[in-house]
Design a protein around this motif. Sequence first.
Motif, PDB file in Angstrom:
ATOM      1  N   VAL A 143      21.549  36.709  22.828  1.00 12.89           N
ATOM      2  CA  VAL A 143      22.161  36.036  23.978  1.00 12.89           C
ATOM      3  C   VAL A 143      23.319  35.162  23.506  1.00 12.89           C
ATOM      4  CG1 VAL A 143      21.757  34.397  25.857  1.00 12.89           C
ATOM      5  CG2 VAL A 143      20.043  36.127  25.333  1.00 12.89           C
ATOM      6  N   CYS A 144      23.144  34.531  22.364  1.00  5.60           N
ATOM      7  CA  CYS A 144      24.200  33.677  21.820  1.00  5.60           C
ATOM      8  C   CYS A 144      25.380  34.477  21.273  1.00  5.60           C
ATOM      9  CB  CYS A 144      23.628  32.769  20.729  1.00  5.60           C
ATOM     10  SG  CYS A 144      22.447  31.570  21.387  1.00  5.60           S
ATOM     11  N   GLU A 145      25.207  35.773  21.071  1.00  4.01           N
ATOM     12  CA  GLU A 145      26.273  36.636  20.568  1.00  4.01           C
ATOM     13  C   GLU A 145      27.206  37.141  21.673  1.00  4.01           C
ATOM     14  OE1 GLU A 145      23.928  39.648  18.638  1.00  4.01           O
ATOM     15  OE2 GLU A 145      24.064  38.642  16.705  1.00  4.01           O
ATOM     16  N   LEU A 146      26.910  36.825  22.932  1.00  2.05           N
ATOM     17  CA  LEU A 146      27.748  37.296  24.034  1.00  2.05           C
ATOM     18  C   LEU A 146      29.168  36.758  23.867  1.00  2.05           C
ATOM     19  CD1 LEU A 146      25.185  36.870  26.930  1.00  2.05           C
ATOM     20  CD2 LEU A 146      26.100  39.028  26.061  1.00  2.05           C
ATOM     21  N   GLY A 147      30.133  37.656  23.786  1.00  2.00           N
ATOM     22  CA  GLY A 147      31.507  37.298  23.445  1.00  2.00           C
ATOM     23  C   GLY A 147      32.252  36.443  24.448  1.00  2.00           C
ATOM     24  N   ASN A 148      31.951  36.557  25.736  1.00  2.00           N
ATOM     25  CA  ASN A 148      32.676  35.800  26.754  1.00  2.00           C
ATOM     26  C   ASN A 148      31.966  34.527  27.184  1.00  2.00           C
ATOM     27  OD1 ASN A 148      34.786  37.664  26.934  1.00  2.00           O
ATOM     28  ND2 ASN A 148      33.650  38.926  28.371  1.00  2.00           N
ATOM     29  N   LEU A 149      30.858  34.217  26.561  1.00  2.00           N
ATOM     30  CA  LEU A 149      30.042  33.081  26.975  1.00  2.00           C
ATOM     31  C   LEU A 149      30.794  31.766  26.772  1.00  2.00           C
ATOM     32  CD1 LEU A 149      27.213  32.868  28.143  1.00  2.00           C
ATOM     33  CD2 LEU A 149      26.358  32.482  25.842  1.00  2.00           C
ATOM     34  N   ALA A 150      30.963  31.025  27.858  1.00  2.00           N
ATOM     35  CA  ALA A 150      31.638  29.727  27.810  1.00  2.00           C
ATOM     36  C   ALA A 150      30.672  28.582  28.064  1.00  2.00           C
ATOM     37  CB  ALA A 150      32.763  29.692  28.845  1.00  2.00           C
ATOM     38  N   ASN A 151      29.531  28.878  28.713  1.00  2.00           N
ATOM     39  CA  ASN A 151      28.569  27.832  29.046  1.00  2.00           C
ATOM     40  C   ASN A 151      27.179  28.452  29.167  1.00  2.00           C
ATOM     41  OD1 ASN A 151      27.067  25.734  30.060  1.00  2.00           O
ATOM     42  ND2 ASN A 151      28.426  25.306  31.781  1.00  2.00           N
ATOM     43  N   LEU A 152      26.280  28.039  28.296  1.00  2.00           N
ATOM     44  CA  LEU A 152      24.882  28.482  28.337  1.00  2.00           C
ATOM     45  C   LEU A 152      24.003  27.247  28.341  1.00  2.00           C
ATOM     46  CD1 LEU A 152      22.523  30.483  28.145  1.00  2.00           C
ATOM     47  CD2 LEU A 152      22.939  30.621  25.677  1.00  2.00           C
ATOM     48  N   PRO A 188       6.080  30.286  32.837  1.00  3.22           N
ATOM     49  CA  PRO A 188       6.736  31.572  32.600  1.00  3.22           C
ATOM     50  C   PRO A 188       6.986  31.821  31.116  1.00  3.22           C
ATOM     51  CG  PRO A 188       8.320  29.995  33.405  1.00  3.22           C
ATOM     52  CD  PRO A 188       6.978  29.318  33.447  1.00  3.22           C
ATOM     53  N   CYS A 189       7.741  32.848  30.812  1.00  2.93           N
ATOM     54  CA  CYS A 189       7.995  33.279  29.438  1.00  2.93           C
ATOM     55  C   CYS A 189       9.286  32.692  28.889  1.00  2.93           C
ATOM     56  CB  CYS A 189       8.080  34.789  29.404  1.00  2.93           C
ATOM     57  SG  CYS A 189       6.570  35.605  29.884  1.00  2.93           S
ATOM     58  N   SER A 190       9.807  33.358  27.915  1.00  2.00           N
ATOM     59  CA  SER A 190      11.058  32.974  27.291  1.00  2.00           C
ATOM     60  C   SER A 190      12.208  33.762  27.921  1.00  2.00           C
ATOM     61  CB  SER A 190      10.982  33.260  25.795  1.00  2.00           C
ATOM     62  OG  SER A 190      12.122  32.755  25.160  1.00  2.00           O
ATOM     63  N   VAL A 191      13.365  33.627  27.330  1.00  2.00           N
ATOM     64  CA  VAL A 191      14.556  34.348  27.792  1.00  2.00           C
ATOM     65  C   VAL A 191      14.506  35.769  27.235  1.00  2.00           C
ATOM     66  CG1 VAL A 191      17.075  34.419  27.651  1.00  2.00           C
ATOM     67  CG2 VAL A 191      15.913  32.229  27.887  1.00  2.00           C
ATOM     68  N   PRO A 192      14.627  36.788  28.069  1.00  2.00           N
ATOM     69  CA  PRO A 192      14.572  38.166  27.562  1.00  2.00           C
ATOM     70  C   PRO A 192      15.833  38.547  26.788  1.00  2.00           C
ATOM     71  CG  PRO A 192      15.037  38.176  29.909  1.00  2.00           C
ATOM     72  CD  PRO A 192      14.763  36.739  29.527  1.00  2.00           C
ATOM     73  N   CYS A 193      15.656  39.339  25.749  1.00  4.33           N
ATOM     74  CA  CYS A 193      16.788  39.822  24.956  1.00  4.33           C
ATOM     75  C   CYS A 193      17.730  40.693  25.777  1.00  4.33           C
ATOM     76  CB  CYS A 193      16.284  40.602  23.749  1.00  4.33           C
ATOM     77  SG  CYS A 193      15.502  39.561  22.510  1.00  4.33           S
ATOM     78  N   SER A 194      17.231  41.284  26.853  1.00  3.22           N
ATOM     79  CA  SER A 194      18.082  42.157  27.677  1.00  3.22           C
ATOM     80  C   SER A 194      19.261  41.409  28.287  1.00  3.22           C
ATOM     81  CB  SER A 194      17.256  42.835  28.774  1.00  3.22           C
ATOM     82  OG  SER A 194      16.659  41.872  29.609  1.00  3.22           O
ATOM     83  N   LEU A 195      19.223  40.074  28.303  1.00  3.61           N
ATOM     84  CA  LEU A 195      20.393  39.318  28.766  1.00  3.61           C
ATOM     85  C   LEU A 195      21.590  39.577  27.855  1.00  3.61           C
ATOM     86  CD1 LEU A 195      18.852  35.892  29.808  1.00  3.61           C
ATOM     87  CD2 LEU A 195      19.710  37.694  31.290  1.00  3.61           C
ATOM     88  N   GLY A 196      21.318  40.027  26.640  1.00  2.56           N
ATOM     89  CA  GLY A 196      22.391  40.377  25.718  1.00  2.56           C
ATOM     90  C   GLY A 196      23.215  41.558  26.189  1.00  2.56           C
ATOM     91  N   CYS A 197      22.754  42.251  27.212  1.00  3.56           N
ATOM     92  CA  CYS A 197      23.507  43.374  27.786  1.00  3.56           C
ATOM     93  C   CYS A 197      24.609  42.894  28.741  1.00  3.56           C
ATOM     94  CB  CYS A 197      22.565  44.308  28.547  1.00  3.56           C
ATOM     95  SG  CYS A 197      21.346  45.122  27.496  1.00  3.56           S
ATOM     96  N   LEU A 198      24.577  41.631  29.103  1.00  2.00           N
ATOM     97  CA  LEU A 198      25.560  41.086  30.050  1.00  2.00           C
ATOM     98  C   LEU A 198      26.841  40.724  29.309  1.00  2.00           C
ATOM     99  CD1 LEU A 198      23.133  38.777  32.047  1.00  2.00           C
ATOM    100  CD2 LEU A 198      23.906  41.070  32.661  1.00  2.00           C
ATOM    101  N   GLU A 199      27.520  41.726  28.793  1.00  2.00           N
ATOM    102  CA  GLU A 199      28.655  41.534  27.896  1.00  2.00           C
ATOM    103  C   GLU A 199      29.798  40.712  28.488  1.00  2.00           C
ATOM    104  OE1 GLU A 199      29.659  45.483  26.726  1.00  2.00           O
ATOM    105  OE2 GLU A 199      27.828  45.713  25.519  1.00  2.00           O
ATOM    106  N   LYS A 200      29.969  40.737  29.788  1.00  2.00           N
ATOM    107  CA  LYS A 200      31.095  40.032  30.398  1.00  2.00           C
ATOM    108  C   LYS A 200      30.714  38.678  30.993  1.00  2.00           C
ATOM    109  CE  LYS A 200      33.608  44.239  31.296  1.00  2.00           C
ATOM    110  NZ  LYS A 200      34.326  45.067  32.255  1.00  2.00           N
ATOM    111  N   ILE A 201      29.445  38.302  30.881  1.00  2.00           N
ATOM    112  CA  ILE A 201      28.978  37.050  31.486  1.00  2.00           C
ATOM    113  C   ILE A 201      29.650  35.855  30.797  1.00  2.00           C
ATOM    114  CG2 ILE A 201      26.944  36.632  30.035  1.00  2.00           C
ATOM    115  CD1 ILE A 201      26.812  36.368  33.789  1.00  2.00           C
ATOM    116  N   GLU A 202      30.018  34.876  31.597  1.00  2.00           N
ATOM    117  CA  GLU A 202      30.662  33.681  31.063  1.00  2.00           C
ATOM    118  C   GLU A 202      29.772  32.451  31.157  1.00  2.00           C
ATOM    119  OE1 GLU A 202      34.406  33.226  33.052  1.00  2.00           O
ATOM    120  OE2 GLU A 202      35.139  35.175  32.361  1.00  2.00           O
TER     121      GLU A 202
END
Length: 116
Positions: A39-48, A8-22
């Motif tokens: 994706v790394c800029e997501l403000g609520n991200l606690a575990n990636l 498959p491909c890489s991680v799509p940039c559109s995941l950056g739209c998931l602003e509340k994802i943790e």
Amino acid sequence: MVAKRVFPCSVPCSLGCLEKIEQLNFAGNFLYGKVPEVVCELGNLANLSLSNNYFTMVGPICRKLIKSGVLDLRKNCIRDLADQRSVEECASFSLHPRSCQHPESFSFMPCKVPPK
């Protein structure tokens, strides 16, 4: 006849739209390329978790998440990080065909489209 394995491909940039994802877990999915900074800029991200893939590049924002323990990039192909795959394993993976039919769509950010 031996079947060819297509990855498959890489991680799509559109995941950056998931602003509340943790939490996001894409471990062990044969993903590759650069980890999108958005994706790394997501403000609520606690575990990636992107471990056990074949990523080759990571930017400064993602590196901060690695240091803080939020981003797990173990067992990838990023040469300057600890606990990565061997050079031989990464080279072998790069010989396999990719299945990205529309790679331009991976940089598309539907949540950031300016209004008309």
